[in-house]
Design a protein around this motif. Structure first.
Motif, PDB file in Angstrom:
ATOM      1  N   PHE A 184       0.832  -1.209   0.000  1.00 27.12           N
ATOM      2  CA  PHE A 184       0.000   0.000   0.000  1.00 27.12           C
ATOM      3  C   PHE A 184       0.863   1.253   0.000  1.00 27.12           C
ATOM      4  N   TYR A 185       1.937   1.250   0.786  1.00 28.29           N
ATOM      5  CA  TYR A 185       2.832   2.414   0.815  1.00 28.29           C
ATOM      6  C   TYR A 185       3.452   2.661  -0.555  1.00 28.29           C
ATOM      7  N   GLU A 186       3.833   1.602  -1.254  1.00 30.90           N
ATOM      8  CA  GLU A 186       4.423   1.757  -2.576  1.00 30.90           C
ATOM      9  C   GLU A 186       3.422   2.355  -3.555  1.00 30.90           C
ATOM     10  N   GLU A 187       2.173   1.905  -3.480  1.00 31.45           N
ATOM     11  CA  GLU A 187       1.140   2.468  -4.357  1.00 31.45           C
ATOM     12  C   GLU A 187       0.868   3.925  -3.999  1.00 31.45           C
ATOM     13  N   GLU A 188       0.851   4.240  -2.710  1.00 27.96           N
ATOM     14  CA  GLU A 188       0.628   5.622  -2.287  1.00 27.96           C
ATOM     15  C   GLU A 188       1.749   6.526  -2.789  1.00 27.96           C
ATOM     16  N   VAL A 189       3.006   6.094  -2.640  1.00 31.71           N
ATOM     17  CA  VAL A 189       4.142   6.895  -3.102  1.00 31.71           C
ATOM     18  C   VAL A 189       4.045   7.133  -4.603  1.00 31.71           C
ATOM     19  N   LYS A 190       3.647   6.133  -5.347  1.00 33.39           N
ATOM     20  CA  LYS A 190       3.487   6.274  -6.797  1.00 33.39           C
ATOM     21  C   LYS A 190       2.462   7.366  -7.114  1.00 33.39           C
ATOM     22  N   ARG A 191       1.344   7.354  -6.412  1.00 33.24           N
ATOM     23  CA  ARG A 191       0.304   8.362  -6.662  1.00 33.24           C
ATOM     24  C   ARG A 191       0.753   9.745  -6.213  1.00 33.24           C
ATOM     25  N   LEU A 192       1.472   9.813  -5.101  1.00 31.57           N
ATOM     26  CA  LEU A 192       1.962  11.107  -4.610  1.00 31.57           C
ATOM     27  C   LEU A 192       2.946  11.722  -5.589  1.00 31.57           C
ATOM     28  N   CYS A 193       3.828  10.905  -6.143  1.00 30.55           N
ATOM     29  CA  CYS A 193       4.804  11.415  -7.110  1.00 30.55           C
ATOM     30  C   CYS A 193       4.122  11.915  -8.380  1.00 30.55           C
ATOM     31  N   LEU A 194       3.055  11.238  -8.791  1.00 33.55           N
ATOM     32  CA  LEU A 194       2.335  11.660  -9.997  1.00 33.55           C
ATOM     33  C   LEU A 194       1.670  13.015  -9.820  1.00 33.55           C
ATOM     34  N   SER A 195       1.349  13.387  -8.584  1.00 33.82           N
ATOM     35  CA  SER A 195       0.688  14.676  -8.357  1.00 33.82           C
ATOM     36  C   SER A 195       1.591  15.846  -8.728  1.00 33.82           C
ATOM     37  N   PHE A 196       2.908  15.624  -8.750  1.00 35.06           N
ATOM     38  CA  PHE A 196       3.830  16.699  -9.123  1.00 35.06           C
ATOM     39  C   PHE A 196       3.879  16.913 -10.637  1.00 35.06           C
ATOM     40  N   GLU A 197       3.239  16.048 -11.396  1.00 34.19           N
ATOM     41  CA  GLU A 197       3.258  16.167 -12.850  1.00 34.19           C
ATOM     42  C   GLU A 197       2.304  17.244 -13.352  1.00 34.19           C
ATOM     43  N   GLN A 198       1.382  17.709 -12.480  1.00 33.14           N
ATOM     44  CA  GLN A 198       0.484  18.806 -12.843  1.00 33.14           C
ATOM     45  C   GLN A 198       0.850  20.036 -12.029  1.00 33.14           C
ATOM     46  N   GLN A 199       0.403  21.181 -12.501  1.00 30.42           N
ATOM     47  CA  GLN A 199       0.705  22.444 -11.831  1.00 30.42           C
ATOM     48  C   GLN A 199      -0.583  23.131 -11.393  1.00 30.42           C
ATOM     49  N   PHE A 200      -0.401  24.181 -10.595  1.00 32.09           N
ATOM     50  CA  PHE A 200      -1.500  25.042 -10.153  1.00 32.09           C
ATOM     51  C   PHE A 200      -2.532  24.275  -9.324  1.00 32.09           C
ATOM     52  N   HIS A 201      -2.070  23.531  -8.333  1.00 28.31           N
ATOM     53  CA  HIS A 201      -2.990  22.842  -7.425  1.00 28.31           C
ATOM     54  C   HIS A 201      -2.317  22.650  -6.072  1.00 28.31           C
ATOM     55  N   TYR A 202      -3.143  22.363  -5.048  1.00 26.63           N
ATOM     56  CA  TYR A 202      -2.646  22.233  -3.676  1.00 26.63           C
ATOM     57  C   TYR A 202      -2.171  20.828  -3.332  1.00 26.63           C
ATOM     58  N   ALA A 203      -2.449  19.865  -4.171  1.00 25.90           N
ATOM     59  CA  ALA A 203      -2.110  18.479  -3.836  1.00 25.90           C
ATOM     60  C   ALA A 203      -0.607  18.284  -3.660  1.00 25.90           C
ATOM     61  N   VAL A 204       0.214  19.154  -4.263  1.00 21.51           N
ATOM     62  CA  VAL A 204       1.667  18.997  -4.122  1.00 21.51           C
ATOM     63  C   VAL A 204       2.093  19.202  -2.667  1.00 21.51           C
ATOM     64  N   PHE A 205       1.376  20.038  -1.922  1.00 24.10           N
ATOM     65  CA  PHE A 205       1.720  20.260  -0.513  1.00 24.10           C
ATOM     66  C   PHE A 205       1.421  18.998   0.305  1.00 24.10           C
ATOM     67  N   PHE A 206       0.263  18.432   0.058  1.00 26.67           N
ATOM     68  CA  PHE A 206      -0.105  17.180   0.728  1.00 26.67           C
ATOM     69  C   PHE A 206       0.881  16.072   0.355  1.00 26.67           C
ATOM     70  N   ALA A 207       1.214  15.997  -0.936  1.00 21.03           N
ATOM     71  CA  ALA A 207       2.110  14.942  -1.412  1.00 21.03           C
ATOM     72  C   ALA A 207       3.496  15.082  -0.804  1.00 21.03           C
ATOM     73  N   TYR A 208       3.993  16.317  -0.730  1.00 18.15           N
ATOM     74  CA  TYR A 208       5.342  16.509  -0.204  1.00 18.15           C
ATOM     75  C   TYR A 208       5.428  16.106   1.268  1.00 18.15           C
ATOM     76  N   ILE A 209       4.432  16.510   2.073  1.00 21.92           N
ATOM     77  CA  ILE A 209       4.429  16.145   3.497  1.00 21.92           C
ATOM     78  C   ILE A 209       4.394  14.630   3.651  1.00 21.92           C
ATOM     79  N   ARG A 210       3.554  13.960   2.866  1.00 27.31           N
ATOM     80  CA  ARG A 210       3.448  12.498   2.952  1.00 27.31           C
ATOM     81  C   ARG A 210       4.745  11.818   2.506  1.00 27.31           C
ATOM     82  N   LEU A 211       5.385  12.345   1.483  1.00 23.92           N
ATOM     83  CA  LEU A 211       6.637  11.751   1.017  1.00 23.92           C
ATOM     84  C   LEU A 211       7.740  11.913   2.058  1.00 23.92           C
ATOM     85  N   ARG A 212       7.776  13.070   2.711  1.00 22.44           N
ATOM     86  CA  ARG A 212       8.753  13.267   3.785  1.00 22.44           C
ATOM     87  C   ARG A 212       8.501  12.286   4.934  1.00 22.44           C
ATOM     88  N   GLU A 213       7.238  12.081   5.266  1.00 18.79           N
ATOM     89  CA  GLU A 213       6.909  11.143   6.343  1.00 18.79           C
ATOM     90  C   GLU A 213       7.320   9.724   5.967  1.00 18.79           C
TER      91      GLU A 213
END
Length: 400
Positions: free
Chosen positions: A342-371
């Motif tokens: 599950f963690y591997e799938e989550e990391v994959k989805r979090l990394c994909l969120s950086f492929e788009q711009q102009f949205h807040y999901a990158v903040f959520f993704a970055y915090i989760r990736l750091r954790e």
């Protein structure tokens, strides 16, 4: 339909988005993890991490006593005795252009031998500092979005304090174990609560968790089972509220965040089902703990509620293509590897969120990736400290 964010997003949030995308480049790479896994002791791990963005945090406190001699002023040579608390103070002292400097270490180094908890605490401190910096710079609605990210840690801290108090643990010891992102002013007062109602009335009524807690006041007694039900009920209310907030934001933020939160809700549904097998939790009680959104909602929830073993859970999840790929990596009888999948799938989805711009999901993704990165470092450090290097790769989830 979205796409208009580019017209106004950078007015208020462009700077912080640039900051968080820049911070992402500081995440550890696969090469870093390979080097860390080859370390022989914790000092080797610390030495390698000092070459990364964790360096200033791991070095903090090492050079704490400085002796400076021979500052040349206009009136001639003068002797100055100066005690600095950090290396930063030393650098500011160098700005006075001394003729002769002698630096002596007065022995205030980190306790030796080095412990895993020390490394984890220092790395967590970096995450907290980055989060606080973003929160201070943010304006609405980004500031509210960032606050939502910490509510999960608040729930974990509340459960930790209440459970520890129930087992007569020292409150100060429990507070040290709380996650810094989930702290609030009256958290220490949780120890005096004797029932769910007191927990709400005395403490939580003034916290962001207050709206979620109304659903938890179903029992007067605080015992292990009720506390665990309280945790999952709070998480359910929190995730549903966060989901609705993201939907209101609309655009790319709504699309990406709703997908990430749906995955989190589905993962929690699976974990609740597996952990409640063989307990006194009824099927109806189990169903009430599932979030009312996600790919599994509602038909998957109905099937999970009646599962009586892990193989039945697997049979339900394999009906959904995104999760079929996750369970295909796990052999029958290897449910302990499910968390990593599950963690591997989550990391994959979090990394994909950086492929788009102009949205807040990158903040959520970055915090989760750091954790996740901190979890990786904790696992590697524990394996090295306990001389279990043959298992060091078992729970490491590579980010990039």
């Amino acid at each position: 339909m979205y796409g208009w964010e580019m017209l106004s997003f950078n007015i208020h949030d462009g700077f912080l988005e640039a900051i968080v995308r820049g911070n992402r480049s500081g995440l550890l790479t696969s090469a870093d993890y390979n080097n860390l896994c080859q370390c022989e002791n914790l000092d080797d791990i610390k030495m390698h991490l000092t070459a990364t963005e964790y360096g200033p945090y791991l070095q903090n406190g090492e050079i704490q006593g400085l002796l400076v001699i021979g500052y040349l002023g206009r009136a001639g040579a003068t002797v100055i005795h100066y005690a600095a608390r950090s290396a930063a103070a030393m650098m500011s002292l160098l700005a006075i252009r001394p003729v002769q400097i002698a630096i002596t270490d007065r022995g205030f180094r980190e306790p030796s031998p080095l412990h895993t908890t020390t490394i984890v605490e220092k790395c967590t401190l970096k995450l907290v500092d980055e989060y606080k910096h973003m929160l201070c710079q943010a304006t609405e609605p980004l500031s509210t979005f960032l606050q939502y990210i910490t509510y999960g840690h608040m729930i974990d801290n509340v459960v930790l304090i209440v459970t520890g108090t129930l087992h007569e643990r020292d409150v100060n010891e429990l507070l040290e174990k709380c996650h810094p992102l989930g702290m609030f002013d009256s958290i220490a007062s949780l120890a005096v609560a004797q029932s769910m109602r007191e927990l709400y009335r005395l403490v939580l009524v003034d916290t962001p968790l207050a709206p979620y807690f109304s659903e938890c006041i179903t029992s007067e007694d605080l015992d292990d089972m009720n506390i665990e039900i309280m945790r999952n009920t709070l998480y359910k209310a929190y995730l549903e509220d966060f989901y609705k907030f993201c939907q209101k934001l609309g655009g790319a933020t709504a699309e990406i965040m709703c997908d990430l939160l749906s995955f989190e809700a589905d993962r929690r549904a699976v974990n609740i089902t597996i952990n409640s097998i063989g307990t006194e939790l009824t099927r109806d009680d189990r169903r009430k703990l599932y979030s009312n959104f996600g790919l599994l909602y509602p038909y998957g929830h109905e099937e999970l509620a009646v599962c009586e073993d892990v193989d039945q859970v697997r049979g339900v999840m394999e009906k959904y293509p995104p999760y079929q790929a996750i369970f295909s990596k796990i052999s029958y009888g290897e449910s302990q590897m499910l968390d990593k999948a599950f963690y591997e799938e989550e990391v994959k989805r979090l990394c994909l969120s950086f492929e788009q711009q102009f949205h807040y999901a990158v903040f959520f993704a970055y915090i989760r990736l750091r954790e996740q990165e901190i979890r990786n470092l904790m696992w590697i450090s524990e394996c090295v400290a306990q001389n279990q290097k043959n298992r060091v790769h078992d729970s490491v989830v590579h980010l990039f």
